[in-house]
Design a protein around this motif. Structure first.
Motif, PDB file in Angstrom:
ATOM      1  N   GLY A 347      18.323   1.086   7.373  1.00 58.90           N
ATOM      2  CA  GLY A 347      17.419   2.037   6.723  1.00 58.90           C
ATOM      3  C   GLY A 347      16.394   1.362   5.829  1.00 58.90           C
ATOM      4  O   GLY A 347      15.216   1.737   5.805  1.00 58.90           O
ATOM      5  N   ALA A 348      16.870   0.337   5.093  1.00 61.19           N
ATOM      6  CA  ALA A 348      15.941  -0.384   4.223  1.00 61.19           C
ATOM      7  C   ALA A 348      14.872  -1.107   5.023  1.00 61.19           C
ATOM      8  O   ALA A 348      13.688  -1.141   4.647  1.00 61.19           O
ATOM      9  CB  ALA A 348      16.709  -1.368   3.347  1.00 61.19           C
ATOM     10  N   SER A 349      15.280  -1.680   6.166  1.00 67.73           N
ATOM     11  CA  SER A 349      14.315  -2.402   7.006  1.00 67.73           C
ATOM     12  C   SER A 349      13.267  -1.460   7.566  1.00 67.73           C
ATOM     13  O   SER A 349      12.053  -1.745   7.533  1.00 67.73           O
ATOM     14  CB  SER A 349      15.049  -3.115   8.149  1.00 67.73           C
ATOM     15  OG  SER A 349      15.988  -4.038   7.643  1.00 67.73           O
ATOM     16  N   ILE A 350      13.749  -0.330   8.115  1.00 65.04           N
ATOM     17  CA  ILE A 350      12.799   0.638   8.682  1.00 65.04           C
ATOM     18  C   ILE A 350      11.884   1.193   7.594  1.00 65.04           C
ATOM     19  O   ILE A 350      10.668   1.321   7.772  1.00 65.04           O
ATOM     20  CB  ILE A 350      13.563   1.780   9.384  1.00 65.04           C
ATOM     21  CG1 ILE A 350      14.335   1.239  10.596  1.00 65.04           C
ATOM     22  CG2 ILE A 350      12.592   2.889   9.811  1.00 65.04           C
ATOM     23  CD1 ILE A 350      15.213   2.274  11.275  1.00 65.04           C
ATOM     24  N   GLY A 351      12.487   1.514   6.436  1.00 63.76           N
ATOM     25  CA  GLY A 351      11.674   2.041   5.340  1.00 63.76           C
ATOM     26  C   GLY A 351      10.614   1.055   4.869  1.00 63.76           C
ATOM     27  O   GLY A 351       9.475   1.442   4.574  1.00 63.76           O
ATOM     28  N   LEU A 352      11.013  -0.224   4.825  1.00 64.37           N
ATOM     29  CA  LEU A 352      10.060  -1.246   4.388  1.00 64.37           C
ATOM     30  C   LEU A 352       8.905  -1.384   5.373  1.00 64.37           C
ATOM     31  O   LEU A 352       7.729  -1.482   4.981  1.00 64.37           O
ATOM     32  CB  LEU A 352      10.785  -2.588   4.223  1.00 64.37           C
ATOM     33  CG  LEU A 352       9.937  -3.751   3.704  1.00 64.37           C
ATOM     34  CD1 LEU A 352       9.397  -3.433   2.316  1.00 64.37           C
ATOM     35  CD2 LEU A 352      10.754  -5.036   3.682  1.00 64.37           C
ATOM     36  N   VAL A 353       9.242  -1.357   6.694  1.00 62.22           N
ATOM     37  CA  VAL A 353       8.189  -1.466   7.718  1.00 62.22           C
ATOM     38  C   VAL A 353       7.243  -0.276   7.635  1.00 62.22           C
ATOM     39  O   VAL A 353       6.012  -0.421   7.667  1.00 62.22           O
ATOM     40  CB  VAL A 353       8.814  -1.576   9.125  1.00 62.22           C
ATOM     41  CG1 VAL A 353       7.725  -1.464  10.200  1.00 62.22           C
ATOM     42  CG2 VAL A 353       9.570  -2.881   9.272  1.00 62.22           C
ATOM     43  N   VAL A 354       7.833   0.933   7.530  1.00 65.65           N
ATOM     44  CA  VAL A 354       6.996   2.134   7.450  1.00 65.65           C
ATOM     45  C   VAL A 354       6.118   2.101   6.206  1.00 65.65           C
ATOM     46  O   VAL A 354       4.931   2.473   6.245  1.00 65.65           O
ATOM     47  CB  VAL A 354       7.887   3.405   7.456  1.00 65.65           C
ATOM     48  CG1 VAL A 354       7.051   4.651   7.161  1.00 65.65           C
ATOM     49  CG2 VAL A 354       8.591   3.551   8.793  1.00 65.65           C
ATOM     50  N   ILE A 359       0.919   1.810   3.793  1.00 64.40           N
ATOM     51  CA  ILE A 359       0.031   1.272   2.758  1.00 64.40           C
ATOM     52  C   ILE A 359      -1.169   0.576   3.391  1.00 64.40           C
ATOM     53  O   ILE A 359      -2.311   0.734   2.933  1.00 64.40           O
ATOM     54  CB  ILE A 359       0.807   0.293   1.848  1.00 64.40           C
ATOM     55  CG1 ILE A 359       1.850   1.055   1.029  1.00 64.40           C
ATOM     56  CG2 ILE A 359      -0.146  -0.455   0.923  1.00 64.40           C
ATOM     57  CD1 ILE A 359       2.739   0.162   0.183  1.00 64.40           C
ATOM     58  N   THR A 360      -0.903  -0.184   4.468  1.00 59.57           N
ATOM     59  CA  THR A 360      -1.996  -0.885   5.142  1.00 59.57           C
ATOM     60  C   THR A 360      -3.003   0.094   5.722  1.00 59.57           C
ATOM     61  O   THR A 360      -4.225  -0.067   5.545  1.00 59.57           O
ATOM     62  CB  THR A 360      -1.444  -1.794   6.259  1.00 59.57           C
ATOM     63  OG1 THR A 360      -0.509  -2.719   5.697  1.00 59.57           O
ATOM     64  CG2 THR A 360      -2.571  -2.549   6.944  1.00 59.57           C
ATOM     65  N   CYS A 361      -2.507   1.122   6.413  1.00 63.14           N
ATOM     66  CA  CYS A 361      -3.411   2.130   6.998  1.00 63.14           C
ATOM     67  C   CYS A 361      -4.184   2.875   5.916  1.00 63.14           C
ATOM     68  O   CYS A 361      -5.392   3.122   6.052  1.00 63.14           O
ATOM     69  CB  CYS A 361      -2.610   3.117   7.857  1.00 63.14           C
ATOM     70  SG  CYS A 361      -1.893   2.387   9.346  1.00 63.14           S
ATOM     71  N   ALA A 362      -3.480   3.236   4.840  1.00 59.73           N
ATOM     72  CA  ALA A 362      -4.154   3.944   3.752  1.00 59.73           C
ATOM     73  C   ALA A 362      -5.216   3.064   3.103  1.00 59.73           C
ATOM     74  O   ALA A 362      -6.324   3.530   2.780  1.00 59.73           O
ATOM     75  CB  ALA A 362      -3.131   4.391   2.712  1.00 59.73           C
ATOM     76  N   TYR A 363      -4.886   1.797   2.941  1.00 60.54           N
ATOM     77  CA  TYR A 363      -5.845   0.871   2.332  1.00 60.54           C
ATOM     78  C   TYR A 363      -7.081   0.699   3.216  1.00 60.54           C
ATOM     79  O   TYR A 363      -8.217   0.733   2.730  1.00 60.54           O
ATOM     80  CB  TYR A 363      -5.167  -0.475   2.099  1.00 60.54           C
ATOM     81  CG  TYR A 363      -6.103  -1.548   1.600  1.00 60.54           C
ATOM     82  CD1 TYR A 363      -6.523  -1.573   0.275  1.00 60.54           C
ATOM     83  CD2 TYR A 363      -6.583  -2.531   2.460  1.00 60.54           C
ATOM     84  CE1 TYR A 363      -7.390  -2.545  -0.188  1.00 60.54           C
ATOM     85  CE2 TYR A 363      -7.455  -3.508   2.012  1.00 60.54           C
ATOM     86  CZ  TYR A 363      -7.850  -3.514   0.694  1.00 60.54           C
ATOM     87  OH  TYR A 363      -8.721  -4.470   0.247  1.00 60.54           O
TER      88      TYR A 363
END
Length: 738
Positions: A347-354, A359-363
């Protein structure tokens, strides 16, 4: 146990502080066995105090007790920064003071010359400062003159820390690429008894570090400024390993390429090419393994992970949560008792990727919207909407508004290899549009607030200029901070290159006179036929392009004069132009007129007659300026001594005298006494007719018919002199015919 538990956090804080200090301190690195310090000043490689300790001879420094000097210029160095590729020098200030006891003026001229060295003045870090209550001072280099005027207006208060041109202080920007300058004061603004009585006996001009200068009222009423900065004026110099060499050229030579450290990169500045450590690294890029990784996680003051564990990576870092915790959307690590250890990791891995993707897309989305908003702001600010509406209402206007992307593609993203010209106002690039049309793209450096408001209107005026001897303005780009101009491309170079290039090409008098006539007609058109009239402001041989095999003259850069100059009806304190062509009256009044263009054209006419450059920096002091040499020759009846040998013969003697007389009228020190460009163009056209026709075989009636009625009309001293000489020549021709 209780004491140990209290002591443990203190030990941790001490260790963290030691790590912070270690990470922040980047040691000065030198070659083994080489001294890396002079007094309190660090001497890092590529510099050295001995021949074998520096990268090459241009970087060898001298240490005198506790002071560091650069040997080629004997200038004192206060600081060297490898990270910024900059050095802080101590130079001099110029002064002009009135001595009440001797009733004389004292002059001290300051200068700097770093030619043939790796150093160039930093345009971003320095400023030209002029102090005094009646001071017009300027910095003169090899190809430019720039300065300003300061006065003391009783209505303007003089305040510490405030540099105001009406309160005894003014500043001007330093051009890029400066390696030589000398400070001068205009003699029309010398101090006098009246100035002394107001307790402001001295004027000063200096180039100095912008961060150091802070105006003080004592600079006007005492000698504090000169006492402090007479030989201690701080300036910031950019330096490069090799001057005038780009990174692409430097990388082709593996043996001399200076960026030897891993994780280093090549950069190009105003001085040439230099090296920096890559992002995330620090140290000395000029030494093998000199760039080391920055441990972002060890700096407690700027700890990058707001919650969780920071892990340093080469050139970067990562943030993670302790085992048994997961990172929430707000970046905080929280315990989750319901999840198993495996589910927690997944869950932490998936959450970190998402999170990273979001953040990248929003930026990226935010940056695109921000860029679009900025472009729209510039477009409106430069009058783009008004220009677009006018273009739609006026059918047939061959003028285009380019996008920034179009011009970037046309010029290979404004690559240095595409530069075909540059000057005090900007650079010119060669570009190829999608339609395969070759164009010249000019990027100006600065533009005033008033010009921003009027830019769209001015572009519409310039787009309607249609003259065969004027470079056509095809369009502009308005969605950038400083508008970009697009001209037609003229492939055959400039008049300057034709006259002074490294070749032995013969140029006939007929070709020279035709180029002069066509250039004069173009300027006359700008002055008399354009509505409103347009002042060029920078007439010189490099701004006269040559087109086709016939070398047809094309006057260029006329649009830049509108961008660079202020409202003609206003008095300006910033003097700009090209040394050797500047109107002396403009230098005194700072007011540009059509007669300023006439003076500059007179200098171009001298270049055509003599094939000498307007300024010869290698000549003796009294022979540097071509216009002064010419006027002295005319006064002493020694014109033939300076005429180009290729066009000097007995048949052309009188015609050359007439052309020289025309140039002399153009160079009159008083603008009112100079002819207009229309009169100059008509005069040169009449002289062309004299050159092109066999006068000795024509009778006087046929001659009068050829010259036309204008030769007998009283239109100024130019026509009267020419008519007399032509008549004399015809009479001589008829006598020979008999």
């Amino acid at each position: 146990m209780e004491f140990a538990r209290l002591l443990l956090p203190c030990l941790c804080l001490v260790l963290v502080a030691v790590c912070v200090l270690t990470a922040a301190d980047v040691p000065v690195v030198g070659l083994p066995g080489c001294t890396t310090r002079c007094g309190h000043i660090d001497v890092p490689y590529p510099y050295g105090l001995d021949e074998g300790c520096a990268i090459h001879s241009d970087f060898v420094l001298n240490c005198s007790t506790t002071k560091l000097f650069y040997g080629k210029t004997n200038l004192e160095i206060a600081k060297i920064s490898v990270q910024d590729n900059k050095a802080w020098f101590r130079t001099w200030a110029s002064r002009q003071c009135y001595n009440q006891s001797t009733n004389q003026n004292i002059y001290d001229d300051a200068w700097l010359n770093t030619t043939d060295t790796p150093f160039v003045l930093s345009a971003d870090d320095n400023t030209i400062v002029v102090l005094g209550c009646n001071s017009l001072a300027y910095m003169i280099g090899e190809t430019y003159v720039i300065g300003c005027w300061s006065s003391c207006d009783n209505s303007t208060p003089i305040v510490n820390g405030s540099c105001n041109s009406n309160a005894g202080c003014c500043q001007a920007d330093v051009p890029t690429g400066v390696r030589y300058y000398r400070g001068y004061f205009n003699p029309l603004y010398n101090n006098s008894d009246q100035i002394w009585k107001t307790k402001t006996p001295c004027n000063y001009v200096a180039v100095m570090d912008t961060a150091v200068f802070n105006f003080s009222t004592t600079y006007l009423t005492s000698t504090v400024f000169y006492d402090t900065y007479s030989n201690n004026t701080p300036v910031v110099m950019e330096w490069a390993i090799r001057s005038n060499i780009s990174c692409a050229e430097a990388k082709t030579n593996n043996t001399s390429y200076a960026c030897v450290s891993n994780n280093s990169e090549c950069i190009t500045n105003d001085a040439g090419y230099a090296c920096n450590c890559s992002k995330g690294y620090q140290g000395n890029p000029y030494m093998i393994n000199g760039c080391t990784d920055i441990d972002e996680c060890s700096n407690n003051a700027t700890y990058p992970c707001t919650a969780g564990i920071c892990e340093n990576t080469p050139g970067s870092y990562t943030c993670s949560c302790p085992r048994g915790q997961s990172m929430s959307s707000d970046g905080v690590c929280k315990k989750n008792q319901r999840l198993t250890w495996m589910a927690l990791v997944v869950g932490a891995s998936i959450g970190l990727v998402v999170l990273v993707v979001t953040i990248t897309c929003a930026y990226l989305t935010h940056e695109r919207r921000k860029l679009k908003h900025i472009k729209q702001k510039y477009f409106r600010q430069h009058g783009g909407l008004l220009l677009f509406q006018e273009m739609r209402s006026q059918q047939g206007v061959s003028f285009k508004i380019f996008s920034e992307e179009e011009l970037q593609q046309a010029t290979n993203n404004f690559a240095e290899k595409e530069v075909i010209g540059h000057g005090g106002q900007g650079k010119v690039y060669k570009g190829v549009l999608k339609s395969s049309t070759e164009v010249a793209v000019k990027r100006c450096m600065t533009i005033g607030e008033q010009q921003k408001k009027e830019f769209g209107k001015e572009m519409l005026i310039l787009s309607q200029i249609n003259h065969r001897n004027i470079v056509k303005l095809l369009g502009c780009c308005l969605e950038v901070e400083v508008p970009v101009l697009v001209y037609e491309f003229i492939p055959n170079g400039t008049l300057f290159h034709l006259l002074h290039g490294n070749h032995t090409r013969h140029i006939s008098l007929d070709t020279r006179l035709r180029i002069a006539c066509e250039s004069a007609e173009a300027l006359a058109y700008l002055h008399s036929c354009a509505s409103p009239p347009i002042l060029h402001g920078d007439v010189k041989s490099t701004n006269i392009l040559l087109n086709g095999d016939l070398l047809t003259a094309k006057v260029s850069d006329f649009g830049a004069s509108i961008l660079a100059s202020s409202d003609e009806s206003q008095f300006v304190t910033l003097v700009q132009g090209t040394r050797g062509y500047l109107d002396p009256e403009y230098m005194q009044t700072s007011q540009l007129t059509d007669k300023s263009d006439v003076y500059s054209f007179g200098v171009v006419l001298l270049e055509l007659l003599t094939r000498k450059m307007a300024i010869n920096v290698k000549a003796p002091e009294n022979e540097k300026c071509l216009s002064m040499v010419f006027l002295c020759a005319m006064k002493e009846n020694k014109l033939e001594d300076i005429i180009d040998c290729d066009i000097k013969d007995d048949e052309n003697a009188e015609l050359l005298e007439e052309i020289a007389e025309t140039a002399r009228h153009c160079l009159d020190m008083c603008g009112v006494n100079r002819p207009s460009m229309k009169e100059v163009a008509e005069q040169l056209d009449r002289l062309r007719k004299v050159l092109q026709h066999p006068w000795a075989h024509k009778d006087p009636e046929e001659l009068d018919s050829l010259l036309g009625e204008s030769s007998s009309v009283n239109s100024g001293s130019l026509v009267t002199t020419t008519s007399f000489s032509i008549t004399k020549k015809v009479a001589m021709g008829l006598e020979i015919g008999r």
